[in-house]
Write a protein that holds these residues in place. Structure first.
Motif, PDB file in Angstrom:
ATOM      1  N   ARG A  40       0.695  -1.079   0.043  1.00 50.22           N
ATOM      2  CA  ARG A  40      -0.195   0.108   0.065  1.00 50.22           C
ATOM      3  C   ARG A  40       0.886   1.295  -0.117  1.00 50.22           C
ATOM      4  O   ARG A  40       0.429   2.312  -0.650  1.00 50.22           O
ATOM      5  CB  ARG A  40      -0.875   0.036   1.421  1.00 50.22           C
ATOM      6  N   ALA A  41       1.918   1.077   0.630  1.00 52.79           N
ATOM      7  CA  ALA A  41       2.820   2.359   0.695  1.00 52.79           C
ATOM      8  C   ALA A  41       3.884   2.316  -0.547  1.00 52.79           C
ATOM      9  O   ALA A  41       4.689   3.174  -0.504  1.00 52.79           O
ATOM     10  CB  ALA A  41       3.805   2.230   1.932  1.00 52.79           C
ATOM     11  N   GLY A  42       3.573   1.483  -1.390  1.00 48.87           N
ATOM     12  CA  GLY A  42       4.477   1.586  -2.967  1.00 48.87           C
ATOM     13  C   GLY A  42       5.685   1.040  -2.789  1.00 48.87           C
ATOM     14  O   GLY A  42       6.641   1.196  -3.424  1.00 48.87           O
ATOM     15  N   ILE A  43       6.051   0.045  -1.929  1.00 46.69           N
ATOM     16  CA  ILE A  43       7.267  -0.636  -1.382  1.00 46.69           C
ATOM     17  C   ILE A  43       6.824  -1.836  -2.198  1.00 46.69           C
ATOM     18  O   ILE A  43       6.129  -2.823  -1.913  1.00 46.69           O
ATOM     19  CB  ILE A  43       7.463  -0.785  -0.103  1.00 46.69           C
ATOM     20  N   ARG A  44       8.214  -2.049  -3.232  1.00 42.81           N
ATOM     21  CA  ARG A  44       8.108  -3.642  -3.683  1.00 42.81           C
ATOM     22  C   ARG A  44       8.801  -4.504  -2.947  1.00 42.81           C
ATOM     23  O   ARG A  44       9.915  -4.256  -2.289  1.00 42.81           O
ATOM     24  CB  ARG A  44       8.945  -3.497  -5.154  1.00 42.81           C
ATOM     25  N   VAL A  45       8.344  -5.745  -2.496  1.00 40.90           N
ATOM     26  CA  VAL A  45       9.027  -6.605  -1.657  1.00 40.90           C
ATOM     27  C   VAL A  45       9.247  -7.911  -2.700  1.00 40.90           C
ATOM     28  O   VAL A  45       8.347  -8.423  -3.600  1.00 40.90           O
ATOM     29  CB  VAL A  45       7.773  -7.129  -0.672  1.00 40.90           C
ATOM     30  N   VAL A  46      10.423  -8.247  -2.611  1.00 43.26           N
ATOM     31  CA  VAL A  46      11.045  -9.318  -3.379  1.00 43.26           C
ATOM     32  C   VAL A  46      11.594 -10.042  -2.443  1.00 43.26           C
ATOM     33  O   VAL A  46      12.589  -9.979  -1.529  1.00 43.26           O
ATOM     34  CB  VAL A  46      12.417  -8.613  -4.575  1.00 43.26           C
ATOM     35  N   MET A  47      11.274 -11.527  -2.420  1.00 45.87           N
ATOM     36  CA  MET A  47      11.810 -12.712  -1.737  1.00 45.87           C
ATOM     37  C   MET A  47      13.145 -12.981  -2.400  1.00 45.87           C
ATOM     38  O   MET A  47      13.417 -13.465  -3.574  1.00 45.87           O
ATOM     39  CB  MET A  47      10.978 -13.852  -1.845  1.00 45.87           C
ATOM     40  N   VAL A  48      14.169 -13.044  -1.641  1.00 47.51           N
ATOM     41  CA  VAL A  48      15.545 -13.328  -2.047  1.00 47.51           C
ATOM     42  C   VAL A  48      16.234 -14.508  -1.201  1.00 47.51           C
ATOM     43  O   VAL A  48      16.414 -14.527   0.120  1.00 47.51           O
ATOM     44  CB  VAL A  48      16.734 -12.514  -2.119  1.00 47.51           C
ATOM     45  N   THR A  49      16.139 -15.793  -1.634  1.00 51.01           N
ATOM     46  CA  THR A  49      16.313 -16.903  -0.698  1.00 51.01           C
ATOM     47  C   THR A  49      17.211 -18.052  -1.238  1.00 51.01           C
ATOM     48  O   THR A  49      17.256 -17.880  -2.477  1.00 51.01           O
ATOM     49  CB  THR A  49      15.002 -17.638  -0.198  1.00 51.01           C
ATOM     50  N   GLY A  50      17.879 -18.876  -0.473  1.00 46.12           N
ATOM     51  CA  GLY A  50      18.538 -19.894  -0.854  1.00 46.12           C
ATOM     52  C   GLY A  50      17.874 -21.280  -1.024  1.00 46.12           C
ATOM     53  O   GLY A  50      18.164 -22.134  -1.557  1.00 46.12           O
ATOM     54  N   ASP A  51      16.515 -21.124  -0.765  1.00 43.12           N
ATOM     55  CA  ASP A  51      15.749 -22.171  -0.586  1.00 43.12           C
ATOM     56  C   ASP A  51      15.159 -22.588  -2.147  1.00 43.12           C
ATOM     57  O   ASP A  51      15.205 -22.015  -3.183  1.00 43.12           O
ATOM     58  CB  ASP A  51      14.440 -21.931   0.169  1.00 43.12           C
ATOM     59  N   HIS A  52      14.369 -23.833  -2.092  1.00 38.93           N
ATOM     60  CA  HIS A  52      13.769 -24.142  -3.610  1.00 38.93           C
ATOM     61  C   HIS A  52      12.805 -23.356  -4.117  1.00 38.93           C
ATOM     62  O   HIS A  52      12.189 -22.829  -3.221  1.00 38.93           O
ATOM     63  CB  HIS A  52      13.258 -25.886  -3.273  1.00 38.93           C
ATOM     64  N   PRO A  53      12.826 -23.209  -5.337  1.00 42.74           N
ATOM     65  CA  PRO A  53      11.676 -22.311  -6.051  1.00 42.74           C
ATOM     66  C   PRO A  53      10.043 -22.625  -5.541  1.00 42.74           C
ATOM     67  O   PRO A  53       9.476 -21.911  -5.200  1.00 42.74           O
ATOM     68  CB  PRO A  53      11.769 -22.453  -7.328  1.00 42.74           C
ATOM     69  N   LEU A  54       9.893 -23.899  -5.723  1.00 40.08           N
ATOM     70  CA  LEU A  54       8.519 -24.449  -5.219  1.00 40.08           C
ATOM     71  C   LEU A  54       8.044 -23.942  -3.816  1.00 40.08           C
ATOM     72  O   LEU A  54       7.213 -23.425  -3.385  1.00 40.08           O
ATOM     73  CB  LEU A  54       8.394 -25.798  -5.306  1.00 40.08           C
TER      74      LEU A  54
END
Length: 936
Positions: A571-585
């Motif tokens: 809502r505040a216009g902030i983009r949230v991107v997940m960056v992880t070492g885990d499996h895509p699924l």
């Protein structure tokens, strides 16, 4: 990756003979027997003499301490900030003015010392906030285990981890932390948690078999410093220690990553340059104008000094620092510890949050949530390892959970004082124990009733584990593992307490349920059982002819507050991107649960695919505003992504808890580490630590950060508008031919340091406005002195300047004394400059009320809603009254007593200013209403 040619022998040779025997292949590609010779050791381990020689030659197994500047250098650096330099110059000029005055005025000396005190205060605050921010190396060192079990001279010894060297043979078992990078030469069902290095939440199996070359962290026959053994046992040979390890590589990335300056740092530095340049230029110009007019050198210089002091907001650095500190305290009350003051404001300008998954969005505790038995799904409530919760209709599921719990080696550990429940061993098995407890099963009683007499450990080939138990009815086997592999070994199924033949249709039904659970992002295990004729049948007998009992679905549950926090960020216009070492699924399933992913087609990018993209292609990928998940990424990938976002002028916040997150945390504009579950290195690399590990605290911190920026702009308008009120009378006197200054440098310093700082601080403590999270983040390029801010400064400052100029020249002209006859001791002159100083102080009181809101009427906001502001304003007026009436202060400031009429006139000027600002706000509200959704 270390190769045989990288391994040096104790006598200083380069190991080329060993390399020849190994055909030049990397350690991971060698058979276990050749590993020993390649690393110049043996199954009996190194001799003490050889180990000592290697330790002397190559150093201890520890990371180098970070080089920190001496404390005095860190403190001295606080005085090199441009605003500090400006204040030091102002102080030096004031000292010089004192030296040139005839006779000398001790008040000028006192105020010069006061400016130095402000500089010292600013430096002390900055030093205290940043002193402990650069201790990453020590934190990395703290993560390395202190002791390990090593074969030396064929004898098993427990040695300090720092004494490990290349070629040492170490023994590992469940619960051990790995002390160096090692190549496995024997492996017995060993699994390792690599979360601190790779960010992957699930434990991974390890083997001693040779492998082909590839990324070192994907080598299944290697274990790495800083990771933990979850299950099994192994023997391994050390091939890298200290900074040569993968952990050491992360340390070097972290140490090399520069601290990024926040947008406010850039803007304050720019503002300081402009203010300093303008002050010097205007002062020099007026000095050049007045000197040829016949004014004495010292007199002209003191006049120019007054102009320069009028333009320099001496109280701004202290106001800025303390206002940011107020934001720090507010965040601390909401479980967010900020280590650098300027990071508070940077949070408010955040445009992208790159968040880790495990431990940040999730609780890092595997939890059973579904059990499928006899065609019916049973929900399991409760999260984490605390056995609190229940199983819906538990009776039918007890058989499958009893079997799964008996076929487990983990142990559930109750919390110590102030602690939490935790699992010793594999987290998946721990989740099964918790689910069994929720179904009403007593683990100790069940083990007592069916003691284990045999075990066939899990391996990655058959993907099963089986145990043999004795009981009152004889012997039986408990088997758990991957549903597809276990189902192939089953011939019957328990269907609502009735054992029937497992038909193809029933097999298809089981796999359909398995697929459905997997689509929900659950990790699925199956359990089965069979009766045995004796205690020691072979594995094939134990794991065939089984009766299928059911499926268990589990996950690492998201934190319950995360979804709302993600929604607030969006809502505040902030983009949230997940960056992880885990499996895509797994990553996508969690992202959907917390609201990061809502569309059917998010962009999912792995580290391997990132390697194929050049910088232009990566920039194009990040430029899209779609939902983005970055999986299976390394620390280098995280840093590259952060850098790419910053190239696009994004303000990037990065969250994380593992050592693998540390380089990106340090390189980001805002590094946010987890305080409870995070590693020391992550906490030290970050500028903000979430004490409750809650992602929701990020949204709260952004809200507070935005309000801090709004408040900074409010007190900038407040502080700089009166600079105009100080400067314009001096310029007016110059062009009118008046020989003296309408306000002296000493009076200006009294206003800047005595009357303005407390109201500015009170403005900095204004609470966040209701709609602060309903607007997009401001641009990184947006200036503090935007056209709107400058317009407001000129508007309010112009009104003040007109008022004080009017009262000054009215009083001077009313005296009937020619301009040329005025001296500093003239009563009319002293009264006039007192009116100017008091006029600025009184108008600033009304100005403080006016700038509390940008468009809303201050009367609607409530005149009494900020009592600190009223108290600070009355203090300033009281101080001005003291300067006007007390003889000692009259001598210092060359002032005279004001009459009641004088105060009434000055109060009227303040009312005019407030009324004019209220009219401006009303016009803005009218225009916005007319435009129907225009600028707000």
């Amino acid at each position: 990756m270390t190769t045989p040619t990288d391994v040096l022998t104790p006598d200083g040779s380069d190991g080329k003979a060993a390399a020849a025997d190994a055909d030049g292949l990397a350690i991971r590609t060698l058979s276990p027997t050749i590993v020993y010779s390649a690393l110049d050791t043996s199954p009996r381990g190194l001799t003490t003499a050889a180990a000592d020689a290697r330790l002397r030659q190559f150093g201890s197994n520890e990371l180098p301490r970070a080089a920190h500047p001496a404390m005095w250098r860190q403190l001295a650096a606080q005085f090199t900030d441009l605003f500090a330099v400006v204040l030091l110059i102002a102080s030096a000029i004031t000292f010089l003015a004192y030296a040139l005055q005839e006779p000398r005025d001790v008040g000028t000396l006192q105020l010069a010392v006061a400016i130095l005190g402000v500089v010292a205060l600013n430096a002390s605050i900055g030093f205290a906030q940043e002193y402990s921010a650069e201790r990453t190396a020590e934190s990395l060192q703290a993560m390395v285990p202190h002791t390990c079990r090593v074969l030396r001279d064929a004898v098993l010894r427990e040695l300090p981890a720092r004494e490990l060297v290349h070629g040492d043979v170490v023994l590992l078992e469940a619960g051990d932390a790995v002390s160096a990078d090692c190549r496995l030469v024997e492996a017995h069902d060993i699994t390792v948690n690599n979360a601190a290095i790779t960010g992957e939440s699930d434990a991974v199996g390890r083997s001693h078999e040779p492998e082909r070359q590839g990324p070192v962290l994907e080598a299944r026959n290697c274990v790495f410093m800083g990771t933990d053994v979850v299950a099994g046992t192994a023997k391994a040979v050390v091939f890298a220690t200290g900074r040569s390890t993968e952990f050491g590589r992360i340390f070097q990335l972290t140490a090399a990553a520069p601290r990024q300056k926040t947008p406010l740092q850039h803007q304050v530095a720019s503002m300081a340059r402009r203010v300093a340049g303008t002050a010097l230029a205007v002062g020099a110009l007026l000095f050049a104008v007045r000197l040829p007019a016949g004014q004495g050198l010292v007199s002209a210089f003191v006049f120019a000094l007054g102009v320069m002091v009028a333009l320099v907001p001496e109280g701004l650095p202290a106001t800025l620092s303390v206002s940011l500190a107020i934001g720090v305290r507010r965040m601390a009350r909401r479980h967010a510890l900020v280590k650098q003051l300027l990071a508070v404001e940077a949070l408010g300008s955040t445009t992208v949050v790159c968040t880790d998954k495990t431990g940040t969005l999730t609780q890092a505790e595997m939890t059973v949530v579904q059990v499928w038995v006899g065609g019916v799904m049973h929900a399991v409530s409760g999260v984490g390892y605390e056995p609190a919760g229940e199983v819906a209709d538990p009776e039918p599921v007890r058989a499958v959970l009893r079997t799964a719990a008996l076929c487990s080696n983990a142990r559930l550990v109750p919390p110590s004082e102030g602690g939490r429940w935790h699992v010793l061993g594999d987290t998946t098995e721990g989740a099964l124990l918790v689910a069994a407890a929720k179904a009403g099963l007593d683990g100790v009683a069940e083990e007592g009733a069916a003691p284990r007499v045999g075990e066939h450990p899990f391996d990655s080939v058959r993907k099963l584990m089986s145990t043999v138990h004795s009981g009152a009815d004889g012997y039986h086997a408990c088997v758990k593992g991957a549903p597809q592999e276990l189902l192939e070994r089953c011939t019957a199924i328990d269907r609502q307490s009735e054992v029937i033949a497992l038909t193809d249709a029933l097999r298809a039904e089981v796999m359909d349920v398995n697929d459905e659970l997997a689509k929900q992002g659950l990790r699925v295990l199956a359990a089965a059982r069979r009766e045995l004729s004796g205690p020691h049948p072979d594995r094939e007998c134990v794991e065939s002819g089984l009766t299928f009992l059911g499926l268990v679905g589990m996950l690492d549950p998201p934190r319950p507050e995360v979804r709302e926090a993600v929604t607030a960020c969006h809502r505040a216009g902030i983009r949230v991107v997940m960056v992880t070492g885990d499996h895509p699924l797994t990553a996508e399933a969690v992202a959907r649960r917390v609201g990061i992913v809502q569309r059917a087609d998010p962009t999912v990018m792995t580290g391997a695919r990132l390697n194929e993209l050049d910088d232009d292609a990566l920039d194009e990928l990040l430029a899209g505003q779609g939902e983005l998940l970055l999986c299976r990424v390394s620390p280098e990938h995280k840093m590259r992504v952060v850098t790419a976002f910053q190239r696009r002028h994004e303000v990037v916040a990065v969250t994380g808890d593992g050592a693998n997150d540390a380089p990106a945390l340090k390189h980001a504009d805002i590094g946010v580490a987890m305080g409870a579950s995070g590693t020391d290195v992550a906490r030290e690399a970050a500028v903000m630590v979430l004490l409750d590990d809650s992602f929701a605290s990020i949204a709260t911190a952004v809200r507070l950060g935005r309000s801090v920026y709004q408040n900074i702009r409010k007190f900038l308008v407040y502080l700089f508008s009166h600079n105009i009120g100080e400067l314009v009378p001096i310029l007016a006197a110059t062009f009118a031919g008046f020989p003296l200054v309408p306000i002296s440098a000493v009076q200006i310093l009294a206003i800047d340091l005595g009357s303005d700082v407390l109201p500015a601080l009170a403005l900095g403590a204004e609470p966040p406005e209701d709609d602060v999270m309903d607007h997009p983040p401001r641009s990184r390029d947006e200036r503090l002195f935007s056209p709107a801010v400058m317009g407001r400064i000129l508007f309010l400052g112009g009104i003040q300047a007109a008022g004080v100029c009017a009262v000054f020249f009215w009083h001077i002209n009313a005296s009937g004394i020619p301009y040329a006859d005025f001296t500093e001791d003239s009563v009319a002159y002293r009264e006039a400059i007192t009116l100017v100083q008091a006029g600025i102080v009184v108008s600033q009181f009304f100005n403080a009320l006016a700038v509390r809101t940008e468009r809303e009427s201050v009367f609607r906001a409530g005149l009494l809603s900020n009592l600190w502001l009223l108290a600070a304003g009355f203090f300033g007026i009281g101080l001005m009254a003291a300067i006007s009436y007390l003889p000692p202060l009259q001598e210092v400031f060359n002032t005279a007593p004001l009459t009641v009429t004088d105060w009434a006139v000055l109060g009227g000027l303040g009312v005019v200013l407030l009324a004019a600002e209220e009219a401006r706000k009303a016009w803005l509200r009218h225009r916005a209403a007319r435009d129907n959704g225009g600028e707000r």
